[in-house]
Every structure is written in structure tokens, then in C-alpha cells.
Design a protein around this motif. Structure first.
Motif, PDB file in Angstrom:
ATOM      1  N   ARG A 163      32.774  78.102  57.092  1.00  0.00           N
ATOM      2  CA  ARG A 163      32.096  78.314  58.233  1.00  0.00           C
ATOM      3  C   ARG A 163      31.495  79.649  58.108  1.00  0.00           C
ATOM      4  N   ASP A 164      29.969  79.391  58.571  1.00  0.00           N
ATOM      5  CA  ASP A 164      29.154  80.886  58.354  1.00  0.00           C
ATOM      6  C   ASP A 164      29.358  81.655  59.470  1.00  0.00           C
ATOM      7  N   SER A 165      28.744  82.684  59.821  1.00  0.00           N
ATOM      8  CA  SER A 165      28.792  83.841  60.694  1.00  0.00           C
ATOM      9  C   SER A 165      28.415  82.932  62.105  1.00  0.00           C
ATOM     10  N   GLY A 166      27.544  82.110  62.226  1.00  0.00           N
ATOM     11  CA  GLY A 166      27.261  81.250  63.369  1.00  0.00           C
ATOM     12  C   GLY A 166      28.074  80.080  63.770  1.00  0.00           C
ATOM     13  N   GLY A 167      29.279  79.716  62.880  1.00  0.00           N
ATOM     14  CA  GLY A 167      29.807  78.709  63.039  1.00  0.00           C
ATOM     15  C   GLY A 167      29.679  77.342  62.356  1.00  0.00           C
ATOM     16  N   THR A 168      28.556  77.194  61.683  1.00  0.00           N
ATOM     17  CA  THR A 168      27.818  76.192  61.073  1.00  0.00           C
ATOM     18  C   THR A 168      28.981  75.661  59.838  1.00  0.00           C
ATOM     19  N   ARG A 169      29.376  74.429  59.999  1.00  0.00           N
ATOM     20  CA  ARG A 169      30.313  74.161  58.738  1.00  0.00           C
ATOM     21  C   ARG A 169      29.535  73.851  57.612  1.00  0.00           C
ATOM     22  N   LEU A 170      30.301  74.512  56.188  1.00  0.00           N
ATOM     23  CA  LEU A 170      29.611  74.529  55.201  1.00  0.00           C
ATOM     24  C   LEU A 170      30.659  73.586  54.125  1.00  0.00           C
ATOM     25  N   SER A 171      29.926  72.960  53.303  1.00  0.00           N
ATOM     26  CA  SER A 171      30.695  72.145  52.369  1.00  0.00           C
ATOM     27  C   SER A 171      30.282  72.603  51.048  1.00  0.00           C
ATOM     28  N   TRP A 172      31.421  73.512  50.119  1.00  0.00           N
ATOM     29  CA  TRP A 172      30.864  73.974  49.123  1.00  0.00           C
ATOM     30  C   TRP A 172      31.215  72.614  47.992  1.00  0.00           C
ATOM     31  N   LEU A 173      30.250  72.477  47.092  1.00  0.00           N
ATOM     32  CA  LEU A 173      30.580  71.517  46.291  1.00  0.00           C
ATOM     33  C   LEU A 173      29.547  71.674  44.784  1.00  0.00           C
ATOM     34  N   LYS A 174      30.206  71.351  43.888  1.00  0.00           N
ATOM     35  CA  LYS A 174      29.225  71.426  42.565  1.00  0.00           C
ATOM     36  C   LYS A 174      28.827  70.072  42.267  1.00  0.00           C
ATOM     37  N   ILE A 175      27.418  70.029  41.858  1.00  0.00           N
ATOM     38  CA  ILE A 175      26.828  68.781  41.449  1.00  0.00           C
ATOM     39  C   ILE A 175      27.106  68.621  39.938  1.00  0.00           C
ATOM     40  N   MET A 176      27.704  67.411  40.006  1.00  0.00           N
ATOM     41  CA  MET A 176      28.265  66.992  38.500  1.00  0.00           C
ATOM     42  C   MET A 176      27.334  66.088  37.713  1.00  0.00           C
ATOM     43  N   GLY A 177      26.320  65.477  38.415  1.00  0.00           N
ATOM     44  CA  GLY A 177      25.538  64.528  37.724  1.00  0.00           C
ATOM     45  C   GLY A 177      24.288  64.401  38.910  1.00  0.00           C
ATOM     46  N   GLY A 178      23.090  64.086  38.116  1.00  0.00           N
ATOM     47  CA  GLY A 178      21.697  63.827  38.830  1.00  0.00           C
ATOM     48  C   GLY A 178      21.345  65.033  39.631  1.00  0.00           C
ATOM     49  N   THR A 179      20.850  64.810  40.700  1.00  0.00           N
ATOM     50  CA  THR A 179      20.284  65.917  41.835  1.00  0.00           C
ATOM     51  C   THR A 179      20.534  65.542  43.099  1.00  0.00           C
ATOM     52  N   LEU A 180      20.877  66.165  43.879  1.00  0.00           N
ATOM     53  CA  LEU A 180      20.955  66.334  45.461  1.00  0.00           C
ATOM     54  C   LEU A 180      19.712  66.967  46.056  1.00  0.00           C
ATOM     55  N   HIS A 181      19.225  66.232  47.048  1.00  0.00           N
ATOM     56  CA  HIS A 181      18.006  66.616  47.840  1.00  0.00           C
ATOM     57  C   HIS A 181      18.479  66.665  49.233  1.00  0.00           C
ATOM     58  N   VAL A 182      17.539  67.597  49.802  1.00  0.00           N
ATOM     59  CA  VAL A 182      17.736  67.709  51.197  1.00  0.00           C
ATOM     60  C   VAL A 182      17.543  66.346  51.855  1.00  0.00           C
ATOM     61  N   ARG A 183      17.883  65.900  53.034  1.00  0.00           N
ATOM     62  CA  ARG A 183      18.000  64.646  53.745  1.00  0.00           C
ATOM     63  C   ARG A 183      18.495  63.332  52.953  1.00  0.00           C
ATOM     64  N   ASP A 184      19.114  63.543  51.888  1.00  0.00           N
ATOM     65  CA  ASP A 184      19.618  62.592  51.166  1.00  0.00           C
ATOM     66  C   ASP A 184      20.817  62.168  52.054  1.00  0.00           C
ATOM     67  N   ILE A 185      21.028  60.642  52.154  1.00  0.00           N
ATOM     68  CA  ILE A 185      22.160  60.315  53.035  1.00  0.00           C
ATOM     69  C   ILE A 185      23.418  59.986  51.770  1.00  0.00           C
ATOM     70  N   LEU A 186      24.512  60.527  52.230  1.00  0.00           N
ATOM     71  CA  LEU A 186      25.594  60.468  51.227  1.00  0.00           C
ATOM     72  C   LEU A 186      26.866  59.547  51.689  1.00  0.00           C
ATOM     73  N   SER A 187      27.344  58.712  50.818  1.00  0.00           N
ATOM     74  CA  SER A 187      28.467  57.898  51.478  1.00  0.00           C
ATOM     75  C   SER A 187      29.674  58.826  51.353  1.00  0.00           C
ATOM     76  N   MET A 188      30.493  59.320  52.512  1.00  0.00           N
ATOM     77  CA  MET A 188      31.496  60.095  52.377  1.00  0.00           C
ATOM     78  C   MET A 188      32.904  59.292  52.463  1.00  0.00           C
ATOM     79  N   PRO A 189      33.671  59.177  51.248  1.00  0.00           N
ATOM     80  CA  PRO A 189      35.033  58.459  51.269  1.00  0.00           C
ATOM     81  C   PRO A 189      35.999  59.251  52.250  1.00  0.00           C
ATOM     82  N   VAL A 190      36.597  58.365  53.104  1.00  0.00           N
ATOM     83  CA  VAL A 190      37.757  59.032  53.950  1.00  0.00           C
ATOM     84  C   VAL A 190      38.982  59.457  53.133  1.00  0.00           C
TER      85      VAL A 190
END
Length: 925
Positions: free
Chosen positions: A273-300
Motif C-alpha cells: 500500500r502506498d502512503s495514501g493507503g491505496t492497494r498496489l499489486s506488483w506484477l511482471k508483464i510476461m506476455g503481450g501488453t497491459l493497458h489502463v482500463r483493461d478488465i482482468l479475470s482474477m483467479p481465486v
């Protein structure tokens, strides 16, 4: 050159605490122009250590990253990681997203146990390694000795690149590189000796070099490094900027950037979490491209960890709000992130460390695990439920904390790596929540497994509900954790119900029945069950599954496991006896001590974590500050004092309401609870499974086949080679098979009796005394050609109090004393006795045999242990002769089985010596 056109690498820096990791990071940042002045840990002004407690304590607590141009050709994301063992899980998580690693070794400390742990973790994640030996400016630094230590303890393919790189790096300090310096030609690796060292790393290269005269070129080296067949070494001082330019040149010249697929894929490696309490997910892009406003399927979590997919849609959809690229505590917002980049993403509320996204299915879990558990002491007036939610938030950022809440007492507990981590947690709770927590006394985290396969039955049938589950619980090899599978005909139970059971198994944190500790090293397989067309609901199988596992555990013979450390103790030779005695008192095991060239000794072995306490301080005391203890977690092994721990925990599985052991059946329209030991007589489904050999006194065909396969693996001559069968591998094989072999032998041939029976021996003597006088010699059962006794010399010496005390002051006298004892022993027994002493550490030593009276005394050659010689000799003679090996080395004893020899423990050996001496006196009196 535009950053997008450069070679991009993600590089992690790893080291033992105080080895200079952050100092090297600062030097790289300074030379790359990211900072104007290189910060220092002792000044509290480093680029990475922004957390106030990091500056205060002078250690790195959280991994952080920086973006920099290594050269005009290469852009890197540099990850600085914690060095302290308490934060090793944070360090491990970064390894999942690396392209290569820089492993720092302190010239003052050499290869420590923490360095070896890091090496094994990097090997597990298949990360290429560049080695930088730091602090070479110190007086005691010995380059030749350090390189030899690295090659021996880490890899023989760790090669010194100093001469090659120094001759090709930039000529002046004002300009780091010129185009001529950065461009490498085929002749710059022309040194014949170095060429041969490189070629030895690969069989094909070596053949081409020797037969065709083909030289090793830059592309060959790049391939060797990327496939972990070569580990370049450099030597320098990060504080004085010595060797740092060469390291940058080395990475730029010989590293390869990965090739990524076009489909989007990513790996989450940590949450913060940053200084303002925002939750951050740290990830490495391992294929293709990630865009702002992309909808991701998040496995449980856990939805892909089983052997088979659950078949249900265990995922949620979430939108990417921001993409940040951090450098230190500052960041830049991106509209898109391409493959190879490490970014922090906002908007993902269900992400977790290890999670795969997009085309990257499955998840990665940590190898390391905390071994301490402590109760949390709350301030007066604090609401336990609120604190529990806050701690769960922290556990998102540190998944191994494993926060637990007792539903009966409301007590909170947490698992940690050590006391330093406890201090950090207290600080973070105060900083983030204004909550001042404390910790109760720490306790060891135990685990449980089972000894043999068992079928667990769970039934849940209150009014208008119905589910029955049959699960096969099978023990697996140590350290394997839990795995789940299904092997049930769909005609018996529909596939959707089987998948639901698997999902529940992945979700549960099932407790064992001995102490209520977590279960591990087990495969749970769905082998049967039944549902009702109208009355079965999903929750019914949740109940049935839990009850089936617990009922199976109650039916099985459970084993309590405890964490065990591998240790390396460096100490004066005169203190070795005290150290060995201490370790034995702590229920640990030791290997024969190694004598170093400076007159000190190194003692290795393993010891239960629960027994160590503050032994490092005690060691310093009795060695007058010269002793040093290095520890690395070996894993979980059967508890040495299981009965005491079980009694102390006082856990009653039948009173555990949250995880019941019984089942619910229907009787006259109402649900009744049937105890676990009566469930099988009420069950509606019979899978036909029965325990192997149940009701029989002999082993089943399956048992005998497994025993034969196990022994056959031990008989392989190839597996005798040290290069192919390491100590860790032999230990693993021993832990996985010894209990199984013993149980099979007992089922086949009855209980194993002691080698010597004192009462029977006394009776034999009494009868012999009543007989007519005999001649003054003993009739032999075997001729010298028929019978051999191989004695592991140092193992036997340290198993005898008198000889051990003598060895502490004069090892030669102890050897001579043992030789005299065995010479007398052989003269009466008339069997060929071969006494073997380990000369593994003697430089240039050659194997030689000393004829001492009637005794053969063997001193092994350099790089050969007594174990290896005994194994080789046992194989040679046991085919036609009777061979007995006297040793208490547990691994050696198992291998002796495969060699066809008999084993004699050290205690049995000394009993036989005494018995023989008594018999000699009786006959001569």
C-alpha cells in the motif's frame, strides 16, 4: 537510443545481511547517473531504504526497485531485496519475476549458510546468477581461497571473469564506455586456459574445443549463463567503486533478454500500500501488453493448485485503474506496460502474491515457511475482531504471516520468521492503525502427516440434505506439501461434485489430530461418494469433505513433524568435543569435523529448531568469541520429543467443533452424530479400498515390489557417485524410505530384534561356564576370506566418551587407541577388520593402507569421504562374502542395505568390543 529499443532486464540483488547489497545498489545508481551522490547505510541516506525503520536499523525490510540505463544498450529494473533471514520470504517473492540475479558474497564471511539458502532458492526459480565478491579492500581478503570456496560450496562452474573484463572495460573514469569498448569481437576471449574453463561447462562445447579447435565466443557464454551452466564471478569493493564498472560491463555483454509471447500474461509477486493507503499489486508483464482500463479475470487463490481443475468459474473480473512504474519512492504513470516490465497496478482488489494472470495459469507458492508462532497481546479495550481484520490486511502484504483467530477464546496468533520481524510488525501496526500490540512467548510451528494410506469417510445427512465423500489420504515425500486429485468413476459421483470437493480441499486449512497443527506431505484423492438428486447442496459436500479428512486422520497413525535446521559451526579445534556433545544433548546429529588449514575446525549437521534457543551466544562464550554458527532451514522431520509436545498441547480432536471428526446420519427423520470410529459401519458407499496387508502377517505383493524398487535404487553404482547423489538427495531418499522399509521388513519377517541380547548373552556365558575347559582359542565361524568388518573410524571415535575426550586434545592418540582396540578384537574374532579414516580435507592426499599389526587401516584419498570408500568396498565384497559395517551415520546405514551388507550401530559396536574383551578374560582366567 530510445528506452523502448534497448535490451530490458529485471535484475535482483541478493546477499547475506551486511554483505554490502545496498551499497552496491547505490554504486550502480551513481554510475548510471540516477543519483548525484552514492548514499551510505550508516549515513541513512540511501536511495532504496525510504522506510524510517530501515534507516534507523540500517537494514532493508521491503524490496524496492529503480529504473536505470546500465549502458546505452541496456535498460534495467533493479530490485533491492532484504538480506536479513527474518525477511527471506520477501526476498524469495522477487525471484519469481527476475531475468537474472546478482549474488553478493562478503570477502570477510565467505559462503555463509544464508548465501547457500539464497543459491538454492535461485536454483529453484531457475534464475541465472552473476557473482560479485564484495569487500575485497579488507586486509584478510584472499581471492584464490574465496573462489575455491565458491566453487566447492556453490558450483564448480563459477569462473573468474576479472582478467577478461578488466582488459575490455572503459579506459578512463570520465567516460564509462566508448563504442570500441562496448563492442566485443571473437578474439577478446582468446586466453587458452580461460577458453578451456568455459568449454568444460558444456559437453558439446568441450568436444568442439578439443577436437575441432573451435573457440568459445560471446553467444556461447550468453547461452551458458542463461541456462545456468556458467556463473561469472567478479571481485571488488562497492564502497570504493572497485569492480562495479566491470560488473556493469559484464552484465551488458553477456546477458540475454527473454523472448515473450504476444498473448497477455502476468505474474503478481507482492502486494503493498502506498502512503495514501491505496492497494498496489506488483506484477511482471510476461506476455503481450497491459493497458489502463483493461478488465482482468482474477483467479481465486488455490483454484489452480490442485491436480485437476475444479471445473468451476473461480474468478472475478476487475479493472486496471492505474499503471505505475516506481523508481525508489517516486513513480511515473503509464497508459500501457509491455512484456518484461515490472509495474504496480491499482484497482485489483483480489490479487495475491504468486497469482498468474491472463495466459499465465496457476500460481507459485513460497518455498520458505515461518517456524515460530506467537500469541498477540492486545491493548486494553481493543476489539479483537477489528484487529483481526487489520492483521489480515497486513497478511496480504506478507502472506506467510498466517493470522489465526481462536473462535472459542478470541485469541489472535501469528506466524513469523523471527524476533526482528515481530519488531517490524509492532511498528507497522502503530504506524498504520495507531495500535500498540505485543507478543507472547514464541512457540515452534509444528506440522503433522500420516505414516500409511488410509480412507477417510465423511457423511452429512441432516433433514433435506445429503452428501457422502470418500477420500484416500496417502503420505508423500518430505517437503512435498499437500496435493489433491480425483480418481472416482463419474457413475458413482458426478464430476461437478468431485470438482467441488477438490475446491473445498484447496480452501481448507485442515488441522491434524495430534496437536491441531497444520497437515502436510500428503496427497488427498477423491475415490468415492454419493449425492442426492433433490436434497444435495454445495454446502453439504463442504461438511462431508471436512469430516472425511478428519475421520481419515483419526483412523491413521499420525506423525508429528518439527522444523529442523542444518548448521555449520566454525570453531577452534579444542572446542569440537564440547560442540558435538551439545548438539547430541539437543537431539541433533553431527558429521565428522573438518580440519581447516588455519587450525580451526568446521562442524556440520542438523538440529531441531526447538532446542537451539540462544546457542549462538553460548557458542561465543565457550570459544572466547571465536565460534560462529550459521543456520539454514532443512525442512520438517519427525519430532524428537513428540510425546512431550502432544501432552503439552493437550489437543482433543473430538472436542474441535470447527473441524469435527464424526459424521451426521439420518435416523427416523432426524440427524444424529455418529462418532468417527463408527462411521464406516454406517456409510452408504463401499469403495472397496482396504489397507495393504490388513489382517495378514506378511507384506503384500505391492509392498514387496515397492521394497524391491527402493532397494534397487540404492544398489545402482551410478547413484554411488557423489556428483550425482548429493548429501541432501541421500537425506531426502532416507527420510522418504526408511520408515516404509522398516515396516515392510516387520510385516514380512516379524519385529526386528536387537543385534545383541544382553540376557541371552549372559545365559550363553552361564552354560559355557558349566562345560569342560576349552582350548585357549576360539573356533571361527568364517574364514578371513568370508567375513569383513568395515569400521567408520571417526564416527566410532566420537561415539565413545573416552576416545572423544582424547580426540579433543590429541586426535592421533585417539586413532592409535582405536587401532589397538581393533587389533586385539580381530586377533580373537578372526575376521578381516578394515578401519577407515576420512582424509577428505587433506590437500593432495592419496589413498593408502597402513598395516598395523594384524589390522588394515585405510586413509582415503583427497575428495573422498570414509562413507564413499565404505560404500565402494561393501559393494565389492558383499556379493560373495559376509560384510558388516560399523557406523551410526543414518544415511550410510540405509545405503548399506542396498549393498547387501549388514549394519552395526556405534553403540552396538562398542557393546561387541566389550563383550569380546570379557569373553577373552573369561577364557584366559
Amino acid at each position: 537510443m530510445n528506452t523502448a529499443d534497448k535490451k530490458h532486464l529485471n535484475i535482483g540483488i541478493y546477499a547475506h545481511v551486511d554483505a554490502g547489497k545496498t551499497t552496491l545498489s547505490e554504486a550502480l545508481l551513481y554510475l548510471a547517473g540516477v543519483v548525484r551522490k552514492s548514499g551510505r547505510v550508516d549515513h541513512g541516506d540511501t536511495f532504496f531504504d525510504t522506510y524510517d525503520l530501515e534507516r534507523k536499523r540500517g537494514i532493508t525490510i521491503f524490496s524496492k526497485q529503480a529504473e536505470l540505463d546500465l549502458t546505452e544498450n541496456t535498460h534495467i529494473t533493479l530490485l533491492d531485496t532484504p538480506g536479513h533471514a527474518d525477511f527471506a520470504p520477501e526476498t524469495e517473492r522477487t525471484m519469481k519475476v527476475l531475468d537474472l540475479a546478482i549474488l553478493i558474497i562478503s570477502a570477510a564471511d565467505g559462503v555463509t549458510s544464508q548465501v547457500q539458502t539464497l543459491w538454492k532458492l535461485l536454483e529453484h526459480y531457475e534464475v541465472p546468477i552473476f557473482i560479485f565478491v564484495n569487500k575485497m579492500d579488507q586486509n584478510q581478503a584472499d581471492k584464490t581461497a574465496l573462489l575455491s570456496d565458491i566453487q566447492k560450496r556453490l558450483s564448480a562452474h563459477a569462473l573468474d571473469f576479472s582478467e577478461t573484463i578488466i582488459s575490455n572495460v572503459g579506459r578512463g573514469n570520465s567516460v564509462l564506455y566508448s563504442e570500441a569498448d562496448a563492442s566485443l569481437n571473437e578474439d577478446f576471449l582468446g586466453n587458452d586456459e580461460f577458453q578451456e574453463e568455459l568449454a568444460v561447462c558444456d559437453d558439446e562445447l568441450l568436444n568442439a574445443y578439443l577436437e575441432d579447435g573451435r573457440k568459445v565466443v560471446v553467444s556461447d557464454i550468453q547461452s551458458l549463463i542463461s541456462t545456468r551452466r556458467l556463473f561469472p564471478c567478479l571481485f571488488g569493493s562497492a564502497l570504493k567503486m572497485e569492480g562495479v564498472k566491470e560488473l556493469m560491463f559484464l552484465i551488458d555483454s553477456f546477458s540475454k533478454a527473454p523472448v515473450y509471447p504476444e498473448d497477455f500474461a502476468a505474474r503478481v509477486y507482492k502486494i503493498s500500500r502506498d502512503s495514501g493507503g491505496t492497494r498496489l499489486s506488483w506484477l511482471k508483464i510476461m506476455g503481450g501488453t497491459l493497458h489502463v482500463r483493461d478488465i482482468l479475470s482474477m483467479p481465486v487463490a488455490g483454484s489452480h493448485s490442485g491436480a485437476k481443475s475444479s471445473g468451476t468459474d473461480n474468478s472475478t473480473s476487475e479493472k486496471v485503474d492505474q499503471i505505475r512504474v516506481y523508481s525508489g519512492d517516486k513513480y511515473e504513470l503509464l497508459q500501457e506496460a509491455k512484456a518484461g516490465q515490472i509495474v504496480a497496478v491499482t484497482g485489483l482488489d483480489s490479487s495475491y502474491a504468486g497469482q498468474g494472470l491472463g495466459a499465465l495459469t496457476g500460481e507459485l507458492t513460497e518455498v520458505l515457511a515461518p517456524i515460530l508462532s506467537s500469541r498477540i497481546i492486545l491493548p486494553e479495550g481493543a476489539d479483537p475482531f477489528t484487529v483481526y481484520k487489520q492483521l489480515l490486511e497486513l497478511s496480504e502484504e506478507e502472506p506467510l504471516l498466517d493470522v489465526k483467530k481462536d473462535d472459542v477464546t478470541g485469541d489472535l496468533s501469528i506466524q513469523v520468521m523471527g524476533e526482528v520481524q515481530m519488531e517490524i510488525l509492532k511498528h507497522r501496526c502503530m504506524e498504520r492503525y495507531g495500535l500498540e500490540i505485543g507478543f507472547g512467548p514464541g512457540s515452534i510451528v509444528y506440522k503433522e502427516t500420516i505414516k500409511a494410506p488410509v480412507e477417510g469417510v465423511g457423511h452429512f445427512e441432516p433433514l433435506r440434505h445429503y452428501a457422502e465423500a470418500h477420500l484416500l489420504l496417502t503420505p508423500t515425500e518430505p517437503g512435498s506439501g499437500l496435493s489433491f486429485d480425483a480418481d472416482c468413476p463419474v457413475d458413482d459421483l458426478a464430476v461437478n461434485w468431485q470438482n467441488l470437493i477438490l475446491s473445498h480441499l484447496e480452501e481448507f486449512k485442515i488441522r491434524g489430530v495430534l496437536t491441531g497443527s497444520e497437515i502436510t506431505d500428503m496427497r488427498i484423492t477423491v475415490i468415492g461418494g454419493r449425492s442426492h438428486l433433490k436434497h444435495t447442496e454445495g454446502g453439504d459436500f463442504r461438511e462431508a469433505t471436512m469430516r472425511a479428512v478428519r475421520q481419515g486422520l483419526m483412523m491413521a497413525e499420525s506423525i508429528l513433524l518439527e522444523p529442523v535446521y542444518d548448521f555449520v559451526i566454525e570453531l577452534p579445534t579444542e572446542s569440537v568435543g564440547r560442540a558435538i556433545s551439545d548438539i547430541q544433548k539437543m537431539s541433533g546429529t553431527t558429521n565428522p569435523p573438518d580440519l581447516m588449514s588455519d587450525g580451526s575446525s568446521v562442524l556440520t549437521g542438523s538440529v531441531p529448531a526447538s532446542e537451539l534457543h540462544d546457542y549462538a551466544t553460548e557458542l561465543l562464550s565457550y570459544t572466547h568469541g571465536q565460534g560462529r554458527l550459521n543456520l539454514s532451514l532443512r525442512g520438517y522431520e519427525p519430532c524428537h520429543n513428540a510425546e512431550d509436545i502432544i501432552e503439552e498441547k493437550a489437543y482433543d480432536p473430538e472436542r474441535d467443533i470447527e473441524q469435527p471428526t464424526g459424521s451426521v446420519f439420518c435416523s427416523h427423520g432426524a440427524g444424529i452424530v455418529i462418532p468417527w470410529d463408527e462411521v464406516r459401519s454406517h456409510m452408504h458407499v463401499d469403495t472397496g479400498w482396504t489397507p495393504d496387508g490388513e489382517g495378514n502377517s506378511s507384506a503384500s505383493d505391492t509392498d514387496l515390489t515397492r521394497m524391491g524398487d527402493a532397494l534397487k535404487s540404492f544398489k545402482s553404482d551410478d547413484l554411488r557417485k557423489e556428483a550425482e547423489l548429493t548429501y541432501e538427495e541421500r537425506t531426502k531418499a532416507y527420510n522418504a524410505t526408511i520408515q516404509e522399509l522398516d515396516s515392510i521388513f516387520e510385516r514380512t519377517y516379524g519385529p526386528v530384534k536387537p543385534r545383541y541380547d544382553a540376557k541371552a548373552d549372559e545365559e550363553r556365558k552361564r552354560k559355557a561356564a558349566n562345560k569342560a575347559p576349552e582350548k585357549k582359542y576360539r573356533a571361527k565361524e568364517y574364514s578371513p576370506e568370508d567375513s569383513y568388518l568395515l569400521v567408520d573410524g571417526y564416527n566410532i571415535i566420537y561415539a565413545n566418551d573416552e576416545l572423544r575426550a582424547l580426540a579433543d586434545s590429541d586426535m592421533k592418540s585417539a586413532r592409535d587407541k582405536l587401532m589397538d582396540i581393533l587389533s586385539n578384537f580381530q586377533g580373537y574374532r578372526r575376521e578381516t577388520v578394515i578401519l577407515v579414516f576420512d582424509a577428505y580435507r587433506v590437500p593432495g592426499g592419496t589413498e593408502h593402507v597402513l598395516k598395523y599389526h594384524n589390522l588394515d587401516v585405510v586413509f582415503t584419498k583427497e575428495a573422498e569421504t570414509a562413507d564413499q570408500y565404505i560404500e565402494r568396498t561393501a559393494h565389492k565384497y558383499s556379493r560373495k562374502n559376509r560384510v558388516t559395517v560399523a557406523t551410526s551415520d543414518a544415511i550410510e546405514q540405509v545405503i548399506i542395505y542396498g549393498a547387501g551388507a549388514m549394519r552395526m550401530s556405534a553403540s552396538d559396536f562398542w557393546y561387541e568390543i566389550k563383550r569380546t574383551e570379557d569373553e577373552i578374560r573369561d577364557r584366559l582366567s
